[in-house]
Design an enzyme around this catalytic site. Structure first.
Site, PDB file in Angstrom:
ATOM      1  N   HIS A  38      12.096  25.668  49.575  1.00  0.00           N
ATOM      2  CA  HIS A  38      12.152  26.199  48.212  1.00  0.00           C
ATOM      3  C   HIS A  38      12.441  25.092  47.200  1.00  0.00           C
ATOM      4  O   HIS A  38      11.723  24.937  46.208  1.00  0.00           O
ATOM      5  CB  HIS A  38      13.223  27.281  48.125  1.00  0.00           C
ATOM      6  CG  HIS A  38      13.440  27.823  46.757  1.00  0.00           C
ATOM      7  ND1 HIS A  38      12.919  29.019  46.322  1.00  0.00           N
ATOM      8  CD2 HIS A  38      14.121  27.328  45.685  1.00  0.00           C
ATOM      9  CE1 HIS A  38      13.267  29.241  45.073  1.00  0.00           C
ATOM     10  NE2 HIS A  38      13.994  28.218  44.661  1.00  0.00           N
ATOM     11  N   GLU A  39      13.504  24.358  47.444  1.00  0.00           N
ATOM     12  CA  GLU A  39      13.886  23.327  46.477  1.00  0.00           C
ATOM     13  C   GLU A  39      12.824  22.248  46.367  1.00  0.00           C
ATOM     14  O   GLU A  39      12.614  21.685  45.290  1.00  0.00           O
ATOM     15  CB  GLU A  39      15.237  22.720  46.851  1.00  0.00           C
ATOM     16  CG  GLU A  39      16.404  23.681  46.711  1.00  0.00           C
ATOM     17  CD  GLU A  39      16.495  24.328  45.345  1.00  0.00           C
ATOM     18  OE1 GLU A  39      16.132  23.673  44.340  1.00  0.00           O
ATOM     19  OE2 GLU A  39      16.908  25.494  45.271  1.00  0.00           O
TER      20      GLU A  39
ATOM     21  N   HIS B  72      10.346  23.055  43.774  1.00  0.00           N
ATOM     22  CA  HIS B  72      10.736  22.597  42.437  1.00  0.00           C
ATOM     23  C   HIS B  72      10.453  21.104  42.278  1.00  0.00           C
ATOM     24  O   HIS B  72       9.995  20.656  41.229  1.00  0.00           O
ATOM     25  CB  HIS B  72      12.229  22.845  42.215  1.00  0.00           C
ATOM     26  CG  HIS B  72      12.608  24.268  42.026  1.00  0.00           C
ATOM     27  ND1 HIS B  72      12.127  25.045  40.997  1.00  0.00           N
ATOM     28  CD2 HIS B  72      13.440  25.063  42.721  1.00  0.00           C
ATOM     29  CE1 HIS B  72      12.646  26.258  41.066  1.00  0.00           C
ATOM     30  NE2 HIS B  72      13.447  26.297  42.108  1.00  0.00           N
TER      31      HIS B  72
ATOM     32  N   HIS C 108       6.918  20.527  41.535  1.00  0.00           N
ATOM     33  CA  HIS C 108       6.625  20.897  40.147  1.00  0.00           C
ATOM     34  C   HIS C 108       6.972  19.732  39.216  1.00  0.00           C
ATOM     35  O   HIS C 108       6.238  19.443  38.256  1.00  0.00           O
ATOM     36  CB  HIS C 108       7.438  22.145  39.791  1.00  0.00           C
ATOM     37  CG  HIS C 108       6.857  22.955  38.692  1.00  0.00           C
ATOM     38  ND1 HIS C 108       7.399  24.155  38.289  1.00  0.00           N
ATOM     39  CD2 HIS C 108       5.796  22.761  37.878  1.00  0.00           C
ATOM     40  CE1 HIS C 108       6.686  24.657  37.303  1.00  0.00           C
ATOM     41  NE2 HIS C 108       5.713  23.825  37.029  1.00  0.00           N
TER      42      HIS C 108
END
Length: 723
Positions: A509-510, A513, A516
């Site tokens: 998940h991290e 980011h 992104h």
């Protein structure tokens, strides 16, 4: 949940909005040191990609750099505001984008260290600079001459011959200044300034209290037999933690800043589980030095008052206007639609757990007991084993941290985007456990530098998050330096770091980011990386979770840490079958926190409860929302709900809102062949690289080809048939 980030709108408002957004995470300065050329924060780092020179930055550098940075930016802004030439895009907007670079550099490093590796000196800086940064923010956003130039450009923005990103930047500046109070009269501006200053101080105190009480509330256990259910390594770790606190012969279980705690799924001693749970939920409301109830009540009042001054019905209306949800009613509708199904599912799960308890107690010829919140994790693991033939302990030997990161997370990024990673040991780090990687595009060009900070420690705040030390933008010619932070308990000396499945998912998940931030390809700092609406920012990271269980990725990293043997096929199949296990609990605890956030921020100032009514208000809010199911408490209770005291106020719903988009996108990946470069390249080019340069929902539509549908989310969480 899994990310905390600094809200990024523009270079000016990023650097100056410390009162409401950044000061909630951190602020600054210690004893003053000479602001001379020896201060590494006064100029860009000479390390690759302007990577921070952590080995040269001392706490005494922050104050002078912040003071110099604020003075520098105020001078820059005054020059822009008082420019005798008519406002143009270059002499006003671009000039604002270029302003405040010293302040941004110093504040970024300090804010990041306050979260990742704080100390008393940095906390003193945080308290000292909270109101200073709030005042600095207001001095710019409430500058009447500057706002007049922005208004003039905004009125003629479609006639200036600019590209769409530049027009969007004008619109963003004008909107942000209006929302900061630029159109208020002088008396109202004075009140806004006072509110911002007080909120900055209160937010700092709240977060310092949370961290202090997490450490203070660690559970001390007298005897090793009370730790029955933990592994020998975990017991050794608890002994080492006690020794570090000068409690020789005892054992310490550290707390995390969530309601649920590590080891509740393993401890067989029910009394100890109850102690651990109650220590967790009592934080922030015990009447001690860390009690946050008065702060909560005051901040809620100030937020409501500020919203009213700015013309909004509530703080939630103010916040949501610039999110993709747009209105509190839209959020209420989504949460209200999901809550009954989630609670019904959780109650069915509870009945199954109660049956296990009853059966187990009968076999021991002992009276049964009612399932409580401190029992859920342990008995859900037993139910998993009974239903699917495995429990968490069987997975962990195959989930060693470095292997998961390099042969799982990085491998998936290589397959999907062609990225390559190379660890480097020549760059300084702020803690010995931190690792650093160069990140390269498929053509060999450098994309970014990635910092991995995986372990919990007393100096680190709870949760998991991504931040950028340097953001990509073509205006200043910079490439990204991004970091991921988790809170994995460190193993005993010499032992491997074996992860839970939830920690594996968090790692993926991290990194979503991080992607992104690393893939950003925009002109202006305001739009770089994760500078998107709060209820959109979680979406790409949630999509990246899908690769954790993708067969070819899982097979590449799920290998026994001692033998290198792959995870048995039978266990892989059992994992796949258990995907929707315990989703009633997971969804309910999250929705309870989200609904609580909305209840607090949909209040008018006159309706905010007093400090001694905070916990009663929380109980009533949960009951009124239909999520007051005692075995499943909110993921965060109000006095330690750090998300909503920071950048996620009225925005904790963002995770489930983003998950609707995520579920649609996962369906798109499946429909188009899954883990393929063509899919990764399209996701990167269409959405991940655009940051905030285009409307978030337009980007989503360009990728998947249709408006969001809720059905994929219901299917993903196993709520389709829930009644």
């Amino acid at each position: 949940m899994r990310i905390s980030r600094l809200t990024r709108v523009s270079r000016v408002s990023r650097a100056i909005a410390a009162s409401a957004t950044l000061a909630a995470v951190a602020s600054m300065s210690l004893a003053q040191a000479p602001a001379d050329s020896s201060n590494p924060l006064l100029k860009p780092s000479t390390l690759p990609l302007q990577y921070p020179a952590f080995d040269k930055i001392a706490d005494t550098h922050f104050g002078p750099a912040l003071d110099a940075g604020m003075a520098e930016q105020l001078a820059e802004v005054e020059a822009i505001a008082n420019n005798p030439a008519a406002a143009t895009f270059d002499n006003t907007i671009v000039a604002l984008e270029r302003s405040g670079r010293t302040l941004s550099r110093a504040s970024t490093v300090l804010f990041s260290l306050l979260g990742a590796d704080t100390n008393p000196a940095r906390q003193k800086l945080q308290a000292e600079y909270a109101t200073k940064l709030a005042a600095h923010s207001d001095a710019i956003s409430l500058n009447a001459k500057l706002f007049a130039r922005l208004q003039a450009l905004h009125a003629q923005r479609d006639k200036l011959g600019l590209d769409t990103e530049s027009v969007r930047l004008i619109e963003r500046y004008q909107r942000n200044f209006v929302r900061a109070g630029a159109q208020l009269d002088e008396a109202q501006k004075t009140r806004i300034k006072a509110i911002n200053a007080e909120m900055a101080t209160l937010s700092t105190r709240f977060n310092q209290n949370v961290l202090a009480e997490v450490n203070d509330s660690a559970l001390v256990v007298d005897k090793a037999e009370q730790l029955d259910g933990l592994t020998p390594d975990q017991i050794a770790g608890a002994a080492a933690a006690a020794k570090a606190r000068k409690l020789e012969g005892k054992y310490v279980i550290a707390l995390l800043n969530t309601t649920g705690q590590p080891y509740l799924n393993q401890l067989n001693d029910r009394a100890l589980r109850e102690r651990l749970y109650k220590a967790s939920v009592a934080r922030g409301s015990r009447g001690n030095n860390f009690d946050n109830t008065a702060i909560v009540a005051r901040v809620a009042t100030l937020r409501a008052e500020r919203a009213a001054l700015l013309g909004y019905a509530t703080h939630a209306d103010y916040v949501l206007q610039v999110e993709t949800a747009k209105t509190p009613q839209a959020v209420n509708d989504l949460l209200g639609k999901l809550a009954p199904a989630a609670v019904a599912s959780a109650k069915r799960e509870a009945a199954e757990l109660q049956a296990i308890i009853d059966k187990e107690q009968a076999a021991k010829k002992q009276p049964s007991f009612k399932l409580e919140a401190w029992d859920w994790s342990l008995y859900s693991e037993k139910l998993r084993a009974e239903k699917y033939g495995f429990d968490e302990s069987q997975l962990k030997p195959y989930l060693e941290l470095k292997n998961v990161l390099e042969n799982g997370v990085f491998y998936a990024a290589g397959q999907l985007y062609g990225l390559k990673f190379k660890q480097r040991g020549d760059l300084p780090v702020y803690h010995p456990s931190v690792t650093v990687y160069d990140v390269y595009n498929a053509d060999g060009s450098q994309l970014a530098i990635f910092i991995a900070d995986m372990y919990s420690r007393p100096s680190k705040r709870g949760g998991a998050w991504m931040n950028a030390y340097v953001q990509q933008n073509k205006l200043n010619g910079t490439l990204p330096v991004v970091a991921n932070h988790l809170n994995i308990p460190p193993p005993a000396a010499g032992q491997p770091t074996l992860l839970t499945w939830d920690e594996v998912t968090t790692l993926f998940h991290e990194f979503g980011h991080a992607l992104h931030g690393m893939f950003s390809n925009v002109m202006f700092p305001s739009f770089a990386g994760t500078s998107v609406p709060r209820d959109f920012v979680e979406y790409p990271s949630q999509v990246n979770e899908m690769w954790a269980s993708w067969p070819s990725v899982l097979a590449n990293y799920a290998k026994h840490h001692k033998t290198g043997e792959p995870m048995p096929k039978a266990l892989l199949e059992k994992m796949a079958a258990a995907k929707k296990f315990n989703q009633g609990f997971a969804t309910t605890e999250y929705l309870a926190a989200s609904l609580l956030d909305q209840r607090w921020h949909q209040l008018k100032a006159v309706d905010v409860p007093t400090a001694d009514q905070v916990m009663a208000f929380e109980a009533k809010a949960l009951k009124d929302a239909g999520v007051d199911f005692s075995p499943v408490p909110p993921r965060y209770r109000t006095p330690y709900f750090s998300h909503i005291m920071g950048g996620y106020s009225a925005g904790y719903y963002a995770y489930i809102w983003s998950e609707v988009l995520d579920a649609n996108t996962v369906a798109w990946f499946h429909a188009n062949g899954g883990l393929k470069r063509e899919n990764g390249d399209k996701f990167r080019a269409t959405l991940l690289s655009r940051g905030g340069a285009e409307d978030a929902m337009v980007l989503f539509g360009k990728l998947v080809g249709h408006a969001p549908k809720i059905e994929p989310l219901l299917e993903k969480r196993g709520l389709v048939t829930a009644k």
